[in-house]
Design an enzyme around this catalytic site. Structure first.
Site, PDB file in Angstrom:
ATOM      1  N   HIS A   1       6.275  11.956  68.393  1.00  0.00           N
ATOM      2  CA  HIS A   1       5.647  10.406  67.543  1.00  0.00           C
ATOM      3  C   HIS A   1       4.235   9.861  67.731  1.00  0.00           C
ATOM      4  O   HIS A   1       3.566   9.419  66.871  1.00  0.00           O
ATOM      5  CB  HIS A   1       6.341   8.952  68.277  1.00  0.00           C
ATOM      6  CG  HIS A   1       6.915   8.980  69.590  1.00  0.00           C
ATOM      7  ND1 HIS A   1       7.887  10.056  70.510  1.00  0.00           N
ATOM      8  CD2 HIS A   1       6.169   8.913  71.051  1.00  0.00           C
ATOM      9  CE1 HIS A   1       7.812   9.073  71.759  1.00  0.00           C
ATOM     10  NE2 HIS A   1       6.406   8.954  72.331  1.00  0.00           N
TER      11      HIS A   1
ATOM     12  N   ASP B   1      11.627   6.223  72.563  1.00  0.00           N
ATOM     13  CA  ASP B   1       9.847   5.549  72.260  1.00  0.00           C
ATOM     14  C   ASP B   1       9.825   5.627  70.754  1.00  0.00           C
ATOM     15  O   ASP B   1       8.748   6.005  70.549  1.00  0.00           O
ATOM     16  CB  ASP B   1       8.701   6.203  73.101  1.00  0.00           C
ATOM     17  CG  ASP B   1       7.346   4.726  72.888  1.00  0.00           C
ATOM     18  OD1 ASP B   1       7.535   4.027  72.552  1.00  0.00           O
ATOM     19  OD2 ASP B   1       6.184   6.191  73.214  1.00  0.00           O
TER      20      ASP B   1
ATOM     21  N   ASP C   1       4.783  11.961  76.935  1.00  0.00           N
ATOM     22  CA  ASP C   1       3.747  11.921  75.852  1.00  0.00           C
ATOM     23  C   ASP C   1       3.299  13.601  75.989  1.00  0.00           C
ATOM     24  O   ASP C   1       2.052  13.907  76.688  1.00  0.00           O
ATOM     25  CB  ASP C   1       3.311  11.403  75.053  1.00  0.00           C
ATOM     26  CG  ASP C   1       3.621   9.487  75.101  1.00  0.00           C
ATOM     27  OD1 ASP C   1       4.553   9.642  74.425  1.00  0.00           O
ATOM     28  OD2 ASP C   1       3.257   8.587  76.048  1.00  0.00           O
TER      29      ASP C   1
ATOM     30  N   HIS D   1       8.291   9.320  81.420  1.00  0.00           N
ATOM     31  CA  HIS D   1       7.795   9.648  79.858  1.00  0.00           C
ATOM     32  C   HIS D   1       6.480   9.812  78.804  1.00  0.00           C
ATOM     33  O   HIS D   1       5.895   9.874  79.097  1.00  0.00           O
ATOM     34  CB  HIS D   1       8.134   8.255  78.448  1.00  0.00           C
ATOM     35  CG  HIS D   1       7.820   8.597  77.448  1.00  0.00           C
ATOM     36  ND1 HIS D   1       8.508   9.050  76.561  1.00  0.00           N
ATOM     37  CD2 HIS D   1       6.769   7.882  76.792  1.00  0.00           C
ATOM     38  CE1 HIS D   1       8.558   8.855  75.367  1.00  0.00           C
ATOM     39  NE2 HIS D   1       7.472   8.804  75.241  1.00  0.00           N
TER      40      HIS D   1
END
Length: 911
Positions: free
Chosen positions: A349, A123, A13, A11
């Site tokens: 996000h 997420d 980010d 994941h």
């Protein structure tokens, strides 16, 4: 027999607790290792690249020599990409931004010839209710997500199955229109298969726990294990680890899988008793602390910048560029893509939520500025292209001394009236005519000629004139060197009435006024007296404490106590608001304010209200100790400092001639830390529900939280507005980029809008100080209070239309008095439909057709009618702008029935 589907992923980010370039440094290492592993180990079948194609751009910017190698692995299905451009926060980015994200993700993936058709939301801090409908329109029938249904707590701990809306990790997820997809929850989070041991003893302990955990929630024998986590490096020995597991568990089939195979297997084994969940997934059946909704108020200045730029792109630049293209001007698709992608780099996000380290958010400001400049350039080019075709020749008849025409554009989806300001250069002297200082003196020496503002009918328009003096300017011709000049400038402010939707109206400043100019144009003026404002719809009285009492004159309803300011301490973090233990609150209620009339122009009148608030300078000294020791924020005992700092809040209250809402703006210099400032708007509506503008829907939400909820705060996300109404009365509060509100359980159904939240730390899994999240800076906030009658949806829909109009800036452009092929007043695209909300108009680069989108605000079927001059065909499309069924046309008009809550896109062809 059970099958363990192990899906390798990371994941990613893009930026978070480290700045972007540091994260990218790690990304390049990961991608290099991944491709080496794929080529070394044929048993390492595939890797899911987190559903976002921007990773490819970020990697290849550093490793352009690896593109062919990367493309080969993607084509072979071993690196799985798409469907998004970035993993956005769905609630903090606009409806159209969510669509552009899907469009550009698909477009980028198509370049590699492969695309993962899974709605991937690992997420997101809650999921939009219209996601199933959007996904289905894009040909995607399955969504996987990590939040919104299950109670996910600190470090992703989960509760017992009985606490969930669904007993399984698999469920059916429906949008408000009834569209449904298979929803798969990461019930054990997206790291439940990370770092699989190769050692048999360690593997036995690992898999005993993991198989039990996954089996606890799965409705089928197919168990999902996500082999990765946040920025997780590739597990290069996974093949060996799988072989170890196979020996230990002969009754379990271990497969290095991918989402396509896993979802196919799950669908073939689903039970008949799957739960159906509907609409938004916001973790409402939880204790209420970890919904992360307060990211909507973290670093509000970022949300305001995002609002400005995405509005410019989707509501101004795109439609104007489409109109200009219909007149032969090239469509700037390449610039729009660059502008959108630059903006969307701020939409992950951890970025738009304002929950990263300070370095991340400094870089975001630059991206917002860059994207905004791109949008402004597109708008400027498009306006010039359009006005070159507008017939303004008649204005020459109205002034013997000269005419200076300009055109006012309304790119909202509704006819619009309101106050407009325009700057005009009424005389220029180019540097080619002499020294700049001499030219400036000559212009300055000339008296400003008497003149009048006239509309397209030749009627004089009441206005305010400001002489801006002599200013430097320049032209940038496309075929010549730059042309600097000194110019005499004026600013005109006036009421523009009845500007067509998706169109324009022409005006001019004329001097040497001729007899052809008529009088009497304008509108019923705003009356200002004492401490009051009044137009034909509203009466506003300002009380001693600066609060407003507003009468909605059509119904006679009175709304009292509007605009009180409330300041509380905050010892939470960038994710979560937590009031200080002492509960200390500072309020303007009952405190005398300074009030003065600052504008009385007929078409608009304004008061300034100055509140002088003494705010605790920060939390007390305990907070820093609690942060350093990682005291859970729910257990923090810090209070507010006894030391205070003066904060003057200047609130401007405006009423326009035909305005159905009270315009309120606040400006202040924040000098305090660890606090939250809100504006309170009591509605006195008696109802258990309220509504808020969300992604392609006006979402209905419960005001009273679920029984499990124990957080004293119940804040929610909004875009354009939040509103409350009952059988008798209603109030809608619109805003510009203020995305957090709460409807208080105070007996008055008060809408509380957050204007500022100041926090000291990132929060989450470590200690990351974020001093710039205190927002010690000059701050502004803009709202519009729209009272209306209750008794049904139709009154509320009119208020929502007003709120949507309020979002979009007027556009003005000066031109010459000249003949043209377009009339002086014109709408490029006309439509009608009760309860239909206009969303966008753009050009499809693939087909060259206009793509026009709305959504039905109501839950019942409505009729939509459209008219586009010169159109020879209408057809329904999906969000990916594909051609579907044709729509019957009468002349240049088309009509169709729209299902309740349906998102409808029409293609309009002209060829």
């Amino acid at each position: 027999m059970k099958t363990a589907h192990i899906i390798s992923h990371t994941h990613w980010d893009r930026e978070w607790y480290l700045p972007f370039e540091t994260h990218r440094h790690l990304l390049v290492k990961l991608m290099d290792t991944l491709m080496d592993t794929l080529e070394r180990d044929p048993e390492f079948r595939s890797f899911h690249l987190d559903g976002q194609t921007i990773i490819l751009d970020d990697y290849l910017a550093i490793r352009p020599d690896r593109k062919e190698r990367l493309a080969r692995h993607i084509a072979e299905g071993r690196i799985v990409i798409g469907p998004w451009y970035v993993l956005q926060d769905e609630f903090l980015t606009s409806s159209e931004a969510n669509v552009r994200n899907l469009q550009y993700g698909h477009r980028d993936a198509a370049k590699y010839g492969a695309l993962c058709k899974i709605g991937y939301f690992p997420d997101s801090f809650g999921n939009m209710g219209q996601a199933p409908q959007l996904l289905l329109q894009a040909g995607i029938d399955t969504a996987v997500f990590g939040r919104g249904v299950t109670p996910t707590g600190f470090n992703n701990t989960v509760g017992e199955p009985g606490e969930y809306e669904s007993p399984y990790s698999e469920m059916m997820w429906q949008s408000p229109d009834g569209s449904g997809v298979l929803g798969i929850l990461f019930a054990n989070w997206y790291c439940n298969g990370m770092e699989v041991p190769t050692d048999p003893e360690a593997a036995k302990a690992y898999w005993d726990a993991k198989l039990s955990g996954a089996g606890k929630y799965a409705s089928t024998p197919h168990l999902l294990f996500m082999n990765g986590c946040d920025h997780q490096p590739v597990q290069t020995d996974l093949s060996e680890a799988i072989r170890t597991a196979e020996k230990l568990y002969p009754d379990v089939s271990f497969v290095h899988s991918n989402f396509e195979d896993y979802v196919k297997a799950v669908k073939e084994s689903l039970p008949a008793d799957l739960s159906v969940i509907r609409g938004e997934l916001r973790s409402q059946r939880t204790a209420g602390w970890y919904t992360l909704v307060n990211t909507a108020s973290s670093r509000i200045y970022l949300k305001q910048m995002n609002h400005r730029v995405q509005t410019l792109l989707e509501k101004v630049a795109e439609p104007l560029a489409a109109f200009a293209s219909s007149l032969g001007h090239p469509y700037p698709g390449h610039w729009l893509e660059y502008g959108w992608k630059t903006l969307m780099q701020n939409h992950p996000h951890d970025s738009i939520c304002g929950c990263s380290v300070d370095e991340v958010h400094r870089e975001m400001v630059t991206r917002f500025e860059k994207s905004g400049q791109v949008a402004e350039n597109i708008v400027g080019d498009s306006l010039q292209a359009i006005v070159s075709h507008v017939d303004t020749s008649k204005f020459a008849e109205y002034g013997d001394g000269g005419a200076h025409p300009f055109v006012v554009f309304n790119t909202s989806g509704w006819v619009r009236s309101g106050t407009v300001s325009v700057e005009l250069t009424i005389e220029r002297k180019y540097f080619s005519a002499g020294a700049p200082d001499r030219l400036a003196r000559e212009l300055k020496a000339k008296p400003l000629p008497a003149g009048s503002l006239v509309d397209d009918r030749g009627a004089a328009v009441p206005h305010t004139l400001e002489d801006l003096g002599v200013q430097f300017g320049y032209d940038l011709p496309e075929d010549r060197f730059r042309q600097p000049y000194m110019g005499r400038k004026i600013r005109l402010t006036f009421h523009a009435s009845g500007v067509p939707s998706l169109g324009y109206r022409s005006f001019a400043w004329v001097t040497g006024i001729s007899a052809a100019v008529a009088s009497g144009s304008g509108c019923e003026p705003v009356a200002a007296s004492g401490r009051g404002l009044e137009n034909r719809y509203l009466k506003v009285e300002i009380e001693n404490d600066g609060s407003l009492t507003v009468t909605e004159k059509t119904s006679g309803l009175v709304f009292a106590g509007l605009g009180i300011l409330e300041d509380t301490g905050d010892v939470g973090n960038e994710y979560i608001y937590k009031q200080t233990a002492d509960g200390a609150t500072v309020t303007t209620k009952g405190q005398a304010a300074d009030i003065r009339l600052i504008e009385d122009a007929g078409y608009r009148a304004s008061f300034e209200i100055v509140h002088r608030m003494d705010i605790p300078v920060s939390a007390d000294e305990r907070l820093q100790t609690e942060i350093e020791e990682m005291t859970p924020f729910t257990m923090r005992e810090a209070g507010r400092s006894q030391e205070t700092v003066r904060m003057d809040i200047r609130v401007t209250v405006r009423l326009e001639a035909e305005g159905r809402g009270v315009l309120v703006s606040a400006a202040f210099d924040n000098k305090a830390k660890d606090h939250r400032l809100r504006m309170l708007v009591p509605t006195d509506a008696v109802t258990a529900v309220h509504r808020a503008d969300s992604i392609f829907e006006v979402a209905q939400r419960d005001t009273e939280p679920a029984a499990e909820w124990n957080n004293p705060s119940n804040c929610q996300h909004q875009h354009a507005f939040a509103g409350v109404y009952d059988d008798a009365r209603g109030m809608t509060v619109a805003n510009h980029g203020l995305q957090e509100y709460e409807v208080l359980r105070d007996g008055r159904s008060t809408i509380a809008v957050t204007l500022l939240r100041s926090t000291a730390e990132l929060g989450d899994w470590g200690v990351f100080h974020t001093p710039e999240a205190q927002c010690l800076r000059a701050c502004t906030a803009e709202l519009c209070l729209i009272p209306h009658a209750g008794g049904g949806e139709e009154h509320a829909y009119a208020a929502y239309e007003e709120a949507y109009r309020y979002q979009i800036p007027w556009q003005t452009v000066q031109t010459e008095a000249a003949a043209g092929t377009l009339p002086s007043v014109h709408s490029f695209f006309e439509w009608s439909g009760k309860a239909m909300a206009f969303s966008s108009l753009k050009l499809s680069e693939e087909s060259g057709d206009w793509m026009v989108r709305w959504f039905n605000m109501s839950g019942s079927e409505r009729n939509l009618r459209c008219l586009a001059s010169g159109a020879n065909g209408f057809y329904k499309s999906g969000v990916l702008e594909d051609r579907r069924e044709a729509i019957e046309v009468e002349g240049s008009a088309a009509s169709l029935a729209v299902r309740g809550s349906e998102i409808v896109t029409l293609g309009v062809s002209f060829a």
